[in-house]
Design a protein around this motif. Structure first.
Motif, PDB file in Angstrom:
ATOM      1  N   LYS A 113       0.840  -1.194   0.000  1.00 54.36           N
ATOM      2  CA  LYS A 113       0.000   0.000   0.000  1.00 54.36           C
ATOM      3  C   LYS A 113       0.878   1.248   0.000  1.00 54.36           C
ATOM      4  O   LYS A 113       2.012   1.222   0.464  1.00 54.36           O
ATOM      5  CB  LYS A 113      -0.909  -0.002   1.236  1.00 54.36           C
ATOM      6  N   ASP A 117      -3.445   4.961   0.242  1.00 54.36           N
ATOM      7  CA  ASP A 117      -4.174   3.864   0.887  1.00 54.36           C
ATOM      8  C   ASP A 117      -4.258   4.071   2.397  1.00 54.36           C
ATOM      9  O   ASP A 117      -5.323   3.916   3.004  1.00 54.36           O
ATOM     10  CB  ASP A 117      -3.477   2.529   0.606  1.00 54.36           C
ATOM     11  N   THR A 127      -9.874   3.329  -0.741  1.00 58.12           N
ATOM     12  CA  THR A 127      -8.919   4.077  -1.561  1.00 58.12           C
ATOM     13  C   THR A 127      -9.604   4.535  -2.844  1.00 58.12           C
ATOM     14  O   THR A 127     -10.210   3.724  -3.550  1.00 58.12           O
ATOM     15  CB  THR A 127      -7.705   3.208  -1.918  1.00 58.12           C
TER      16      THR A 127
END
Length: 251
Positions: A113, A117, A127
């Motif tokens: 991520k 995120d 997201t």
């Protein structure tokens, strides 16, 4: 004392950006060759992290609902827009994504991520999807939870990685398209309320600095560091003004 052309909510960000870009540390880097001095690359990377944490965490949601997040910037927050471009600036191959759910490359320039995120998680949101992944002509409901315009390689200036990414100006242009779709969905007043409560995350500037300090930089050959800094600040002010006029408030 002259009056700032920006609303009070924007002035701290402009001040911090101007202070950062005018700092003695940045000026010291002007004499370093990135190809021969690893420390200059490290310093530029540290500045990119500063941009990241300053813009993402300067606003704190104090117990209020955040309906959406709109993300602008470069590879630090790109979640897949560059997958849809004819560009070599892509992250759609291993080992990108090796630690991301599903263990596959998603277009994020990371093993897992990224900052977009993590910020979305903190806000209790999904997201935002890449803008270019959405069908052409999408209606307002497709943008109600947010969208990401971020593109790996983007900078404040349109000349930074030209024709290889979505420039920041292009990202703002796409935001205006989203604004129009939201107006059709919510009306002008509803759109203003929605955007004023939403988070607008911007992570931009590091690629401009990397480009300027490259050994073969044409920009450094024709402008002084101060002129380059002035052009960055002037350009960013105009871009933020356009975003403000489209309803962005919590930047």
């Amino acid at each position: 004392m002259s009056r700032s052309p920006f609303p009070l909510s924007f002035q701290p960000y402009i001040y911090e950006l101007t202070t950062l870009l005018s700092s003695k540390e940045v000026q010291r880097l002007a004499g370093l060759d990135m190809a021969s001095s690893p420390s200059s690359a490290l310093h530029c990377y540290c500045y990119s992290l500063f941009f990241l944490f300053f813009f993402l965490f300067s606003f704190r949601a104090r117990g209020q609902m955040v309906p959406a997040m709109y993300v602008f910037g470069d590879s630090l927050v790109d979640v897949g827009n560059n997958n849809h471009l004819l560009s070599f600036l892509k992250a759609d191959f291993p080992h990108n994504g090796v630690d991301y759910p599903g263990h596959k490359a998603t277009g994020r320039f990371s093993n897992g991520k990224n900052a977009a995120d993590f910020l979305a998680e903190k806000l209790g949101l999904q997201t935002p999807p890449p803008y270019l992944s959405l069908p052409s002509g999408s209606k307002g409901d497709a943008f109600m939870k947010g969208v990401s315009f971020a593109s790996g390689g983007a900078g404040v200036l349109n000349t930074t990685n030209k024709d290889k990414c979505l420039t920041f100006d292009k990202q703002v242009e796409f935001f205006s398209v989203v604004y129009g779709a939201l107006v059709q969905q919510l009306g002008s007043e509803g759109t203003h309320k929605h955007l004023s409560q939403s988070i607008v995350a911007i992570v931009i500037g590091s690629n401009d600095l990397f480009g300027y300090f490259k050994a073969d930089s044409s920009e450094r050959a024709k402008t002084t560091l101060q002129q380059f800094v002035d052009s960055l600040v002037f350009t960013l002010k105009g871009q933020l003004r356009r975003m403000y006029n489209l309803g962005a408030r919590k930047i």
